[in-house]
Scaffold this motif. Structure first.
Motif, PDB file in Angstrom:
ATOM      1  N   LYS A 405       0.730  -1.118  -0.024  1.00  0.00           N
ATOM      2  CA  LYS A 405       0.105   0.034  -0.040  1.00  0.00           C
ATOM      3  C   LYS A 405       0.916   1.325   0.099  1.00  0.00           C
ATOM      4  O   LYS A 405       0.793   2.142   0.761  1.00  0.00           O
ATOM      5  N   LEU A 406       1.801   1.424  -0.937  1.00  0.00           N
ATOM      6  CA  LEU A 406       2.770   2.537  -1.124  1.00  0.00           C
ATOM      7  C   LEU A 406       2.093   3.671  -1.637  1.00  0.00           C
ATOM      8  O   LEU A 406       1.441   3.641  -2.567  1.00  0.00           O
ATOM      9  N   PRO A 407       2.320   4.620  -1.005  1.00  0.00           N
ATOM     10  CA  PRO A 407       1.634   5.806  -1.632  1.00  0.00           C
ATOM     11  C   PRO A 407       2.611   6.928  -2.609  1.00  0.00           C
ATOM     12  O   PRO A 407       3.342   7.761  -2.407  1.00  0.00           O
ATOM     13  N   VAL A 408       2.764   6.153  -3.657  1.00  0.00           N
ATOM     14  CA  VAL A 408       3.798   6.493  -4.520  1.00  0.00           C
ATOM     15  C   VAL A 408       3.367   7.838  -5.322  1.00  0.00           C
ATOM     16  O   VAL A 408       2.084   8.249  -5.453  1.00  0.00           O
ATOM     17  N   PRO A 409       4.111   8.647  -5.923  1.00  0.00           N
ATOM     18  CA  PRO A 409       4.041   9.953  -6.605  1.00  0.00           C
ATOM     19  C   PRO A 409       2.966   9.627  -7.704  1.00  0.00           C
ATOM     20  O   PRO A 409       3.033   8.742  -8.611  1.00  0.00           O
ATOM     21  N   ARG A 410       1.958  10.592  -7.965  1.00  0.00           N
ATOM     22  CA  ARG A 410       1.097  10.582  -9.061  1.00  0.00           C
ATOM     23  C   ARG A 410       1.879  11.532 -10.197  1.00  0.00           C
ATOM     24  O   ARG A 410       2.278  12.674  -9.675  1.00  0.00           O
ATOM     25  N   LEU A 411       1.697  11.190 -11.335  1.00  0.00           N
ATOM     26  CA  LEU A 411       2.401  11.720 -12.314  1.00  0.00           C
ATOM     27  C   LEU A 411       1.365  12.568 -13.136  1.00  0.00           C
ATOM     28  O   LEU A 411       0.296  12.502 -13.289  1.00  0.00           O
ATOM     29  N   ASP A 412       2.069  13.931 -13.634  1.00  0.00           N
ATOM     30  CA  ASP A 412       1.340  14.687 -14.470  1.00  0.00           C
ATOM     31  C   ASP A 412       1.227  14.236 -15.720  1.00  0.00           C
ATOM     32  O   ASP A 412       2.512  14.247 -16.513  1.00  0.00           O
ATOM     33  N   PRO A 413       0.412  13.565 -16.589  1.00  0.00           N
ATOM     34  CA  PRO A 413       0.544  13.066 -18.115  1.00  0.00           C
ATOM     35  C   PRO A 413       1.147  14.128 -18.953  1.00  0.00           C
ATOM     36  O   PRO A 413       1.743  13.754 -20.038  1.00  0.00           O
ATOM     37  N   LEU A 414       0.656  15.482 -18.886  1.00  0.00           N
ATOM     38  CA  LEU A 414       1.005  16.503 -19.751  1.00  0.00           C
ATOM     39  C   LEU A 414       2.563  16.848 -19.709  1.00  0.00           C
ATOM     40  O   LEU A 414       2.998  17.450 -20.697  1.00  0.00           O
ATOM     41  N   SER A 415       3.124  16.413 -18.658  1.00  0.00           N
ATOM     42  CA  SER A 415       4.570  16.441 -18.297  1.00  0.00           C
ATOM     43  C   SER A 415       5.500  15.602 -18.974  1.00  0.00           C
ATOM     44  O   SER A 415       6.645  15.520 -18.862  1.00  0.00           O
TER      45      SER A 415
END
Length: 647
Positions: A405-415
């Motif tokens: 249950k890792l709170p991994v980073p969410r990525l911005d697809p536009l980047s």
């Protein structure tokens, strides 16, 4: 001087063909028990409906005499003419018949008894062909004989004519020799030397730094050699137009059913080629086709040169003790089958349990259920190994994130700094009505890994959310792979979800009901199941850019440089990379290599919640702390107890 044709067989067909040929050649007719005339230029094995196989004794004599031969046989609804076989070449009547029966439209109507009879050289009950059909077949056979004896070549070399006995429609079909054929196959024994891997230089192709061949290089040979509705390894291609992108399916017939393999890209032509390649990868992973398994021994006796079977993850004691659990605890004293693989850590051959190397080889004494995880195909051995590693890492990163249950980073697809990624996200959201979420699940090995999630925020009904994953040295490629996966599954999952809604809701209350591959992802189509993904979907974390999360990797002109770097990373982490070469003569004929990559300690993908394999995988408890996601080493009680949502 007239050439000599020996006709072996009794019945109407042998009589008709002999009559057709006797004015042009010396024709000797004889039954199945007689010897082969010395000096014959061609031998014909011709049979009516009483037998479907070539008699073994005369065929052996033909091979010893070095005489070319041609087969013709009448079945109930069709006749088979061919193959025409030259001495010393692979591809015989048994190869052709197995391909025809496996790929044919009537395969599902064949009983196991009929298939077993064919494999053993027996016969099946057949109805008599019509006189018109018999004459048509005899004319075609006579024409093939003349063509071969007068011109030195024939249409039936590596091919067979199929003639309908009802309509007389005739078609010509190519087939590949069967590497497992008991008549003409030349499968060698497995050995340490055959497992050795030499990573030779392999320049990357322009525009794709991670492949040594373009898929377009195989645009002619893949459909020609593998895809045929009557004699191919694959049949029944279909464009799946409901998908957001170009999705093509082909059928892979097996003795236990038909598997569907998919290709997904932005072009239907490319997707068809990809589907065939995926199918070849799966076909080679089912059982050994390039080498014969010869070692049957206990781990206790071979442990000095063998992979520890427990290191790949097994079931808990409680799982093995469940009523009717289909697997047995691993017993180091029980003999099992072993195949040779190559250990990059030891730089030497190593024995691997056959049931881990080929995922249909587990029997009643198996200790785990293995999947195709780590199987990959490439235009070179290094390319196949590289992409096999990517697949192992993809599943491991996803499951590590899920279970811990890792709170991994969410990525911005536009980047993503990739136009194709942005366009794919835009198209998916516009066409499907689902919003796309991307998460960076890269683990301690540093290979960029992506968890993609499509969430239904704008439509009533259908799946609430769907997950997929990708791993690649180029994070944009990992994203594209995951998006293609979601786009290909979403339409049929939405339809199936509506039909199975009540059943899926029962799975939410009882995880033991999650037993199939589709159950895992369909469970999370339920809105109430979304809370199980709160560790990903909480909104109090800022979006991260691709530049912030991923380093710009150094580009190499040689594919093997990437492989050497990755192997070195795993070596530093004290992880072995073990490769079993699954390539077969059928794939190698076109320069296609297939491997199974095993990285002990990585979390294997499993389907069916009762088959979750986490025992002996202590890395799952250690890595979250090492990567800063947890303050202390995790305990088993802290792991996610729900079925995973991997598709």
């Amino acid at each position: 001087m007239s050439k000599t044709v020996a006709v072996i067989g009794e019945g109407v067909l042998s009589q008709l063909v002999s009559t057709q040929l006797e004015n042009d050649f010396r024709v000797y007719r004889q039954d199945n028990q007689a010897g082969v005339p010395m000096g014959a230029d061609l031998v014909l094995f011709l049979h009516d409906n009483e037998e479907a196989a070539v008699p073994v004794q005369p065929l052996d004599a033909v091979h010893l005499a070095g005489i070319p031969w041609l087969r013709g046989v009448l079945f109930d609804t069709e006749a088979v003419i061919g193959p025409l076989v030259r001495p010393g070449t692979a591809g015989c009547f048994r190869c052709a018949d197995i391909r025809r029966l496996m790929a044919g439209r009537d395969r599902q109507e064949l009983s196991d008894h009929q298939l077993r009879q064919l494999a053993e050289g027996g016969t099946a009950d057949e109805a008599k062909a019509s006189p018109a059909g018999q004459r048509q077949v005899s004319l075609l056979l006579a024409a093939e004989v003349r063509r071969f004896l007068e011109l030195g070549c024939g249409f039936c070399e590596g091919r067979v004519y199929l003639v309908s006995m009802r309509t007389l429609k005739t078609s010509l079909h190519a087939y590949l020799p069967d590497s497992m054929c008991e008549v003409c196959g030349q499968m060698e024994d497995d050995s340490p030397d055959r497992a050795l891997i030499s990573v030779n230089p392999g320049p990357t192709i322009s525009g794709d730094g991670y492949r040594c061949h373009s898929i377009d290089d195989f645009s002619d040979v893949l459909p020609r050699d593998y895809l045929d509705d009557r004699t191919g390894i694959f049949q029944g291609r279909m464009a799946y137009i409901q998908s957001t992108f170009a999705d093509v399916h082909v059928n892979l017939p097996t003795l236990i059913g038909t598997e569907i393999t998919s290709g997904r890209s932005h072009s239907y032509a490319t997707s068809e080629l990809t589907a065939i390649m995926e199918g070849l990868e799966r076909w080679c992973g089912l059982s050994p086709r390039g080498k014969r398994t010869v070692i049957h021994d206990s781990y206790r006796n071979v442990s000095a040169q063998a992979l520890d079977p427990l290191s790949v993850g097994v079931y808990s004691k409680e799982q093995y003790e469940l009523p009717d659990f289909p697997f047995q605890p691993f017993d180091p004293g029980r003999p099992i089958d072993w195949v040779w693989g190559y250990s990059f850590l030891q730089e030497a051959p190593v024995l691997v349990p056959e049931q881990l190397a080929y995922y249909s080889m587990g029997g009643g004494d198996s200790f785990v259920h293995e999947t195709s995880n780590g199987c990959a195909l490439g235009g070179s051995l290094a390319e196949a190994i590289l992409h096999g590693i990517f697949e192992v890492v993809e599943r491991d990163s996803f499951l590590m994130t899920w279970y811990a249950k890792l709170p991994v980073p969410r990525l911005d697809p536009l980047s993503a700094n990739n136009t194709e990624v942005r366009l794919m996200v835009d198209r998916m959201e516009a066409v499907t009505g689902y919003d796309v979420y991307l998460f960076n699940t890269t683990m301690e090995n540093g290979i960029p890994s992506i968890w993609a999630l499509a969430k239904n925020n704008r439509q009533d009904g259908g799946m609430n959310l769907l997950c997929a994953a990708g791993a690649h040295l180029d994070p944009a490629r990992a994203v594209k792979s995951a998006l293609h996966e979601i786009a290909g599954m979403l339409p049929w999952l939405n339809d199936s979800f509506k039909e199975r809604r009540v059943e899926v809701e029962a799975m939410y209350d009882d995880s033991s009901l999650v037993v199939g591959m589709g159950d895992h992802c369909m469970l999370y189509g339920l809105p109430q199941a979304e809370q199980r993904l709160d560790f990903l979907l909480t909104t109090d974390r800022p979006l991260r850019t691709f530049n912030e999360e991923f380093d710009n990797n150094v580009k190499h002109e040689d594919l093997t440089d990437y492989l050497k770097e990755i192997v070195q990373v795993f070596r530093q982490l004290n992880h072995d990379v073990i490769v079993v070469n699954q390539s077969s003569p059928e794939t190698l004929t076109n320069g296609l290599h297939v491997v199974k990559v095993i990285i002990p300690g990585m979390i294997p993908i499993t389907f069916g919640h009762h088959l979750t394999r986490l025992t002996r995988l202590d890395r799952l408890l250690r890595v979250p702390k090492a990567m800063g996601y947890a303050q202390e080493q995790l305990t088993l009680a802290q792991l996610n107890a729900f079925p995973h949502p991997f598709p």
